[in-house]
Each structure stands twice: as structure tokens, then as C-alpha cells.
Design a protein around this motif. Sequence first.
Motif, PDB file in Angstrom:
ATOM      1  N   TYR A  80      -1.250  -0.125   9.460  1.00 24.38           N
ATOM      2  CA  TYR A  80      -2.265  -0.073   8.394  1.00 24.38           C
ATOM      3  C   TYR A  80      -3.629  -0.501   8.934  1.00 24.38           C
ATOM      4  O   TYR A  80      -4.643   0.063   8.576  1.00 24.38           O
ATOM      5  N   TYR A  88       4.417  -2.065   9.448  1.00 22.20           N
ATOM      6  CA  TYR A  88       3.502  -1.521   8.457  1.00 22.20           C
ATOM      7  C   TYR A  88       2.118  -2.142   8.571  1.00 22.20           C
ATOM      8  O   TYR A  88       1.121  -1.453   8.494  1.00 22.20           O
ATOM      9  N   TRP A  96      -3.603   6.022   4.146  1.00 24.13           N
ATOM     10  CA  TRP A  96      -3.090   4.648   4.050  1.00 24.13           C
ATOM     11  C   TRP A  96      -3.400   4.056   2.677  1.00 24.13           C
ATOM     12  O   TRP A  96      -2.580   3.351   2.092  1.00 24.13           O
ATOM     13  N   LEU A 139       0.693  10.749   8.034  1.00 24.72           N
ATOM     14  CA  LEU A 139       0.122   9.760   8.957  1.00 24.72           C
ATOM     15  C   LEU A 139       0.577  10.019  10.387  1.00 24.72           C
ATOM     16  O   LEU A 139      -0.224   9.944  11.323  1.00 24.72           O
TER      17      LEU A 139
END
Length: 180
Positions: free
Chosen positions: A177, A173, A91, A51
Motif C-alpha cells: 500500500y 498489505y 489502492w 494492482l
Amino acid sequence: MLLPYKEYLQYVEQNPNDEEKLHEMKVTIDEPALISSFKYVAMDIDDDKCLYLLYILRKSLLKIQEHCFIADSNEIVTQLEKVNTLIQMTWQKRGLYPSLDHILEFFDMDEKAITAVRKWVEENKGLQDLLTNLENEEVPDDLEEYEDDLLDVYDQRLFQKNLGKINQRCPFYIRDYLHF
């Protein structure tokens, strides 16, 4: 994916005052945690590193798009779509809380309960909500079957001791996301 370094080098050669554009679009692997994965041969990397790299590529492509006169804009749009798709896929594979299963397993929660809790948290993006409910000795309706397991984990001293660390990571997070 091929970034237009060659085109940028040619452009900067002809326009030395615009060298900053080359620096803005370049992607370098200079993070110590990543260097070993690229040093000799390409190695597998975990979802978090993947990521990180995808977001760096995305940032580079957005800069290239902003400089629109140097590279083929249609190609950049295509590459951006690919990177965004890869970010979304990573994700989904990684999940919001990749260590949640391990944490609950550590506290001896049943595997079926762990799966249900992870699914509920992922679907509701609600780890913070779940923890708040447990603090009030409440359990979401969908997890009622696992009420005893959840309250037992929540009441354990070691879990309580580390709860602050879990809460600190929630916004990071969730923000990442939702950002693709």
C-alpha cells in the motif's frame, strides 16, 4: 498505454547482443489466474489483479526509462505518472484490508461498527495495533463506542483460531500500500 515494442524490436534487430533489453521491458500475461481475463476478450478483473498488472507495467516502464536511449523519455515519464496514479487510485478503492468488512460481518458485528472499524484501520494503517489493543482488552479512543462489539468479536473462538493468518498478511498489505 502503449509500450515501445516496435522500437525495441528495431533496436534489437540492429543490436542483437542487446536482446536482453527487449526481454527486460516486455509485459506478458502468463499467470494462470490472469490468462482467462485476456484469452478471448478483455474482462473485468478485481483490484488485486489490477494492482499486479499495474506493478508489472510500472516495472516495464522503469526498465524502459533505464534504457533511455531506445524510447522517448518524456513519453515514458508521462506513462509512469499515469500508472502511479492508477496504482494509487486502485489502492484507495481496494483499501488495505478488502475482506475486513466480510470478516467482521461474519462475526455478527453491526454495520455501523464495521464502517467505523474499517475507517479507523484504514486511516491509522493499524490492524495490527487494533488486534494488539484488543488482546489487552483495550480499544482505541475513536472506537470506544464499539468496545463491546470489538471485544465480543475478538473473544470468539473461531476468530482466535484464525488470528495468526490475519497477522501474517499484515506486513504484505502495508508494504504494498505504501509503495507507489
